[in-house]
Scaffold this active site. Structure first.
Site, short mmCIF file in Angstrom:
data_model
loop_
_atom_site.label_atom_id
_atom_site.label_comp_id
_atom_site.label_asym_id
_atom_site.label_seq_id
_atom_site.Cartn_x
_atom_site.Cartn_y
_atom_site.Cartn_z
CB CYS A 1 -0.98 -0.05 1.17
SG CYS A 1 -2.39 1.06 0.96
CG HIS B 1 -3.69 -3.59 3.37
ND1 HIS B 1 -2.49 -3.29 3.99
CD2 HIS B 1 -4.15 -2.42 2.86
CE1 HIS B 1 -2.24 -2.00 3.86
NE2 HIS B 1 -3.23 -1.45 3.18
#
Length: 482
Positions: free
Chosen positions: A330, A428
């Site tokens: 991310c 994630h």
């Protein structure tokens, strides 16, 4: 509809764990139970089935209840972006970014959303267990409060106060909280419990009786330390720590100043063949690390500056020259590129920040946030991996032509360097997938252990419920909610 609220004498006294354990215990007793936290402050978030985000602790509590997480379980989520400001997420969607001093003026309009979400949960369940935030003793924040006594009084929910004996001074914690509360707030408290006791709980009998005598509150028990809690996903950055220290493969993770969704590391920490070392500020990246992880961040440009202040950019370059592996997740993925542009000043001052240049990509911050659960095919292994995306920004560049994974809708995801040693992804939660984690670690030279991570979390939740049944007066606690 029955409800019970657990408030604490301070942050990190174990409220989230207590609520998770109570939820699992109620479920095992056949109750239709749901969790609720009016306001949470955390950069560890989970994506819900209804396309929003809530605090990671509420997602774990939903798992304890045997239900899918929903935005109503945490209607107000504050995600710190700096020392003085935070993003405000309401019922799963970003409302605004505000400075701490301005948030007080915003709180009154948020109470409506809090009570609306609570009302919907009550309609779905026969018991709602509520978690407070911080401490009701922070009476300087009482005006407009939506997290503790302000909510309890508005929703007429009885409160049990939890103290943490491990940090010391638990008698003063509980008695002092009563002393400082407004009488109308004090009337909402129906009892107390003591958490995190190490040793024989009977050694605290005199102190327990003293608290009951001084406050007039009923005690619901002394809960011994529960070591297995370390195997549950952590939400608070105070809980950042390494896992096993005897693994043959060392993974170093940078403890960024605005680290987010660091529970990505939890499955790796439980692998017996892996050492996960959190690299705290002021410490170098160890030269014997096989993999360096740049985790998620709530402020990509801000954490790039923080990373350089620690000299980690120099360490990463040396690690790369030694043939080491790098993974950015991310915000960490965005940092690996050539630049991060924020033309509208979404995360801070408008401008362009130079990236680390380890991937041939560029990122442009955009106002829209991608919130979705994702399933993809990992390009290197061919395995299906489940994860979730929770980010702003659009990333493009030559290395995106060698994607980390391909989403099932056909889109490429992430990027990989030409030699395959530097990888970045927006996914994630990828390491909770046992088969993918085993293949990823095998590529690093580790011997997969066969760890069943998700099943292990369920086992710990069952053990936590049994722990509460053995040491707390659960009959009395659940009767309070009637």
């Amino acid at each position: 509809m029955p409800a019970l609220m657990i408030q604490g004498t301070g942050s990190n006294v174990g409220k989230s764990m207590l609520v998770a354990g109570l939820c699992r215990a109620a479920r095992l007793r056949g109750r239709n139970v749901l969790p609720f936290k009016p306001q949470n402050m955390s950069n560890n978030a989970a994506v819900t089935e209804d396309g929003g985000e809530i605090g990671r602790a509420q997602a774990l509590q939903a798992l304890a209840c045997g239900v899918a997480p929903h935005t109503d379980m945490n209607p107000v989520l504050l995600k710190p972006e700096s020392d003085r400001g935070a993003q405000v997420v309401v019922q799963g969607r970003r409302l605004t970014t505000t400075r701490a001093a301005e948030y007080a003026a915003l709180k009154p309009q948020l109470m409506g959303a809090v009570l609306e979400s609570f009302g919907r949960l009550k309609a779905r369940a026969d018991l709602v267990i509520v978690e407070g935030a911080g401490s009701p003793a922070e009476v300087n924040l009482r005006a407009g409060d939506i997290a503790n006594m302000g909510f309890a009084r508005a929703a007429d929910v009885p409160v049990v106060l939890a103290g943490d004996i491990d940090r010391g001074g638990v008698i003063a914690q509980i008695v002092g909280t009563q002393a400082i509360l407004d009488p109308a707030d004090t009337a909402m408290v129906r009892g107390f419990l003591v958490n995190k006791f190490r040793g024989d709980p009977q050694l605290f009998d005199n102190g327990y009786r003293l608290i009951a005598a001084r406050t007039g509150w009923r005690g619901y028990g002394v809960l011994p330390w529960f070591p297995a809690a370390a195997r549950l996903p952590a939400e608070d950055a105070l809980d950042l720590a390494g896992g096993r220290q005897d693994g043959k493969v060392k993974i170093a993770c940078l403890a960024l100043s605005r680290i987010a969704n660091f529970d990505d590391l939890d499955p790796l920490k439980q692998e017996p063949g892996v050492t996960v070392e959190m690299i705290l500020p002021g410490r170098p990246i160890p030269g014997d690390a096989t993999l360096v992880i740049l985790p998620g961040s709530k402020s990509t440009s801000g954490d790039l500056a923080f990373l350089r202040e620690q000299g980690w950019d120099i360490d990463l370059a040396a690690h790369r020259r030694r043939g080491g592996h790098v993974l950015g997740i991310c915000g960490g993925y965005q940092m690996l590129g050539r630049s991060v542009a924020d033309p509208d000043g979404i995360e801070g001052p408008a401008g362009v920040t130079e990236g680390l240049g380890l991937l041939n990509i560029e990122t442009v911050m955009t106002a829209d946030k991608r919130l979705t659960r994702s399933r993809a095919i990992h390009c290197a292994s061919g395995l299906t991996v489940d994860g979730y995306e929770i980010h702003i920004g659009r990333t493009e560049g030559a290395d995106c032509g060698q994607p980390f994974a391909r989403l099932l809708d056909g889109r490429d995801e992430g990027a990989t360097s030409a030699d395959g040693r530097v990888r970045g992804s927006y996914l994630h939660g990828m390491f909770t997938d046992d088969a993918f984690r085993a293949a990823f670690l095998r590529d690093l030279g580790a011997v997969p252990s066969g760890l069943a991570y998700a099943a292990g979390v369920e086992t710990v939740l069952d053990a936590l419920a049994a722990h509460l049944e053995a040491h707390l007066d659960l009959e009395g606690l659940f009767d309070l909610a009637m």
